[in-house]
Design an enzyme around this catalytic site. Structure first.
Site, PDB file in Angstrom:
ATOM      1  N   HIS A  38       4.768   5.875  13.848  1.00 11.63           N
ATOM      2  CA  HIS A  38       3.323   6.305  13.823  1.00 11.63           C
ATOM      3  C   HIS A  38       2.869   7.010  15.260  1.00 11.63           C
ATOM      4  CE1 HIS A  38       2.484   3.677  10.439  1.00 11.63           C
ATOM      5  NE2 HIS A  38       1.442   3.952  10.306  1.00 11.63           N
TER       6      HIS A  38
ATOM      7  N   TRP B   7       0.883  -1.232   0.115  1.00 15.07           N
ATOM      8  CA  TRP B   7      -0.014  -0.055  -0.033  1.00 15.07           C
ATOM      9  C   TRP B   7       0.801   1.153  -0.065  1.00 15.07           C
ATOM     10  CZ3 TRP B   7      -2.015   4.159   2.722  1.00 15.07           C
ATOM     11  CH2 TRP B   7      -1.110   4.511   3.856  1.00 15.07           C
TER      12      TRP B   7
ATOM     13  N   HIS C  27       7.970   0.766   2.055  1.00 22.18           N
ATOM     14  CA  HIS C  27       8.262  -0.649   1.743  1.00 22.18           C
ATOM     15  C   HIS C  27       9.838  -0.752   1.216  1.00 22.18           C
ATOM     16  CE1 HIS C  27       8.303  -4.730   1.234  1.00 22.18           C
ATOM     17  NE2 HIS C  27       8.458  -4.704  -0.009  1.00 22.18           N
TER      18      HIS C  27
ATOM     19  N   PRO D 153       6.957   3.308  -1.654  1.00 22.99           N
ATOM     20  CA  PRO D 153       8.311   3.919  -1.077  1.00 22.99           C
ATOM     21  C   PRO D 153       8.894   3.588   0.450  1.00 22.99           C
ATOM     22  CG  PRO D 153       6.707   5.661  -2.077  1.00 22.99           C
ATOM     23  CD  PRO D 153       6.010   4.236  -2.024  1.00 22.99           C
TER      24      PRO D 153
END
Length: 444
Positions: A373, A335, A340, A338
């Protein structure tokens, strides 16, 4: 009597033409039928109609809530103070420090250890300095802080890749590495076609080269990126229109649809009313998911293609078919291409080369993702609840369960459920904690 025999034979032949054969019903799995385009169109029409009803109900209940002036206040508390913009401008210092360090390393003025130490200090300050500004400057809004921290996080990953690739090129230029084949990260001229001038180490250590990489829609550095032949003006304008349209749509739907649901969820969360909390979570799931899909398209397709077209950046694989994911692992690998590629090239494979197992390396990648995150959510909100971190780390057991016990369509459904339900749950938790922290006393 004989004259009727030919006519009778023809009649028998006509009646003998069979109209039946052994075959499966179209909706049976054994039929091999796969063209469900009409069913997909029907689902889209039903989705539009059902959401149109919800939107009309929302308008009748709350009125028009869209307020452009309120959007500006999300970015600026004080029109004479622009701390987020100042942080973005200051980020140029870290770029220039990385370039200066690599130039000194290429000339031998710095030892490898000294260069490594300077890079570590530069990258550490790149993450901690903006976080300190966001936490300590009162005029910094949560939205402005999140955007500035997002830019610094992207720059951190880019400069880390810049450091690694230049290190690999120095290693390849030594006598010991001459026996090795040259890497595509430091290509020689025969790898390319056309008249464009290509660079090789240390000719890449220039302002133009590093700033092209900084603005390019990739996190992985190369000395020579694939380039498109020309800028397509029609394609560029179409992507620009999509960006503007989706930004307006995202802001409007958030104010009109998301905010009322979140506000109505505060009392059930405060009272710990489980049934009401579940109902609010399901109500929030649909608009949150639609906004997430719009964000995905506007950012990973429209914005990144706009930037790539403007810079004639040739590699446009920013995402793969994550919507067909049958495992959680496949979703995270496809998804966001870049990120990954960066994790695979600069984190996962180096861990494998150092002797770590695949399980440990994969867990480390999820841990790193969970950290960023949480960094991008908790610091702008000035509170640390670890909901984002926990949600990311929970992907590990979920990935194991889906990979071992669910297959095919069941696995794909499980991935969609985790996306649709998981995100609004985290949103509710953060909004609730933020509301209690800042407005709890007023409510009482």
């Amino acid at each position: 009597m004989c004259q009727f025999v030919p006519a009778l034979g023809m009649l028998c032949t006509l009646f003998d033409q069979r109209c039946h054969k052994a075959q499966e019903s179209l909706l049976s799995s054994a039929s091999g039928y796969r063209n469900y385009r009409g069913v997909l169109n029907w689902c889209v029409v039903m989705l539009v109609l059902s959401n149109a009803r919800l939107f009309l109900e929302n308008i009748l209940k709350y009125g028009i809530l869209v307020d452009p002036i309120q959007v500006i206040s999300l970015f600026l508390n004080n029109p004479y103070s622009w701390p987020a913009a100042c942080l973005v401008i200051v980020s140029n210092v870290f770029i220039l420090v990385a370039l200066y360090t690599e130039r000194q390393l290429s000339k031998g003025s710095f030892s490898e250890f000294a260069g490594f130490l300077v890079h570590c200090i530069n990258l550490s300050i790149l993450l901690t300095f903006p976080a300190a500004v966001v936490l300590l400057v009162p005029s910094m809004t949560p939205v402005g802080g999140a955007i500035s921290l997002g830019i610094h996080t992207i720059l951190f990953l880019k400069l880390y890749s810049y450091k690694d690739v230049n290190l690999w090129c120095r290693e390849l230029s030594t006598v010991k590495a001459k026996k090795l084949a040259r890497s595509l990260s430091c290509p020689s001229s025969q790898h390319f076609k056309g008249g464009e001038q290509k660079v090789c180490y240390p000719g890449n250590l220039a302002i133009k080269n590093i700033y092209y990489f900084v603005f390019a829609p990739t996190l992985c550095y190369e000395l020579n990126f694939p380039r498109s032949p020309k800028i397509r003006i029609h394609f560029l304008l179409r992507r620009l229109f999509e960006m503007m349209f989706f930004i307006q749509l995202l802001v409007g739907l958030t104010q009109q649809w998301m905010v009322p649901i979140i506000q109505s969820s505060m009392k059930p969360l405060k009272d710990m009313d489980l049934s009401r909390m579940t109902e609010r979570l399901l109500r929030l799931a649909v608009p949150n998911h639609l906004l997430w899909l719009m964000f995905f398209y506007s950012f990973f397709h429209s914005s990144m293609n706009f930037t790539a077209e403007l810079l004639r950046f040739g590699d446009r694989q920013f995402y793969n078919d994550w919507w067909n994911s049958e495992t959680v692992t496949y979703f995270w690998q496809n998804w966001n291409i870049p990120v990954h590629k960066w994790c695979l090239r600069h984190f996962y494979k180096p861990l494998l080369r150092k002797g770590f197992s695949k399980i440990v390396s994969q867990s480390a990648v999820f841990f790193l993702s969970a950290f960023f995150h949480e960094y991008l959510v908790s610091v702008p909100l000035r509170m640390f609840r670890l909901w984002a971190f926990t949600g990311m780390m929970a992907q590990l057991p979920l990935a194991w369960f889906v990979g071992h016990f669910l297959r095919g369509n069941y696995g794909n459904a499980a991935v969609w459920m985790s996306i649709i339900i998981g995100q609004p749950f985290a949103v509710l938790m953060y909004v609730h904690d933020y509301y209690v922290m800042h407005y709890g006393n007023e409510a009482e």
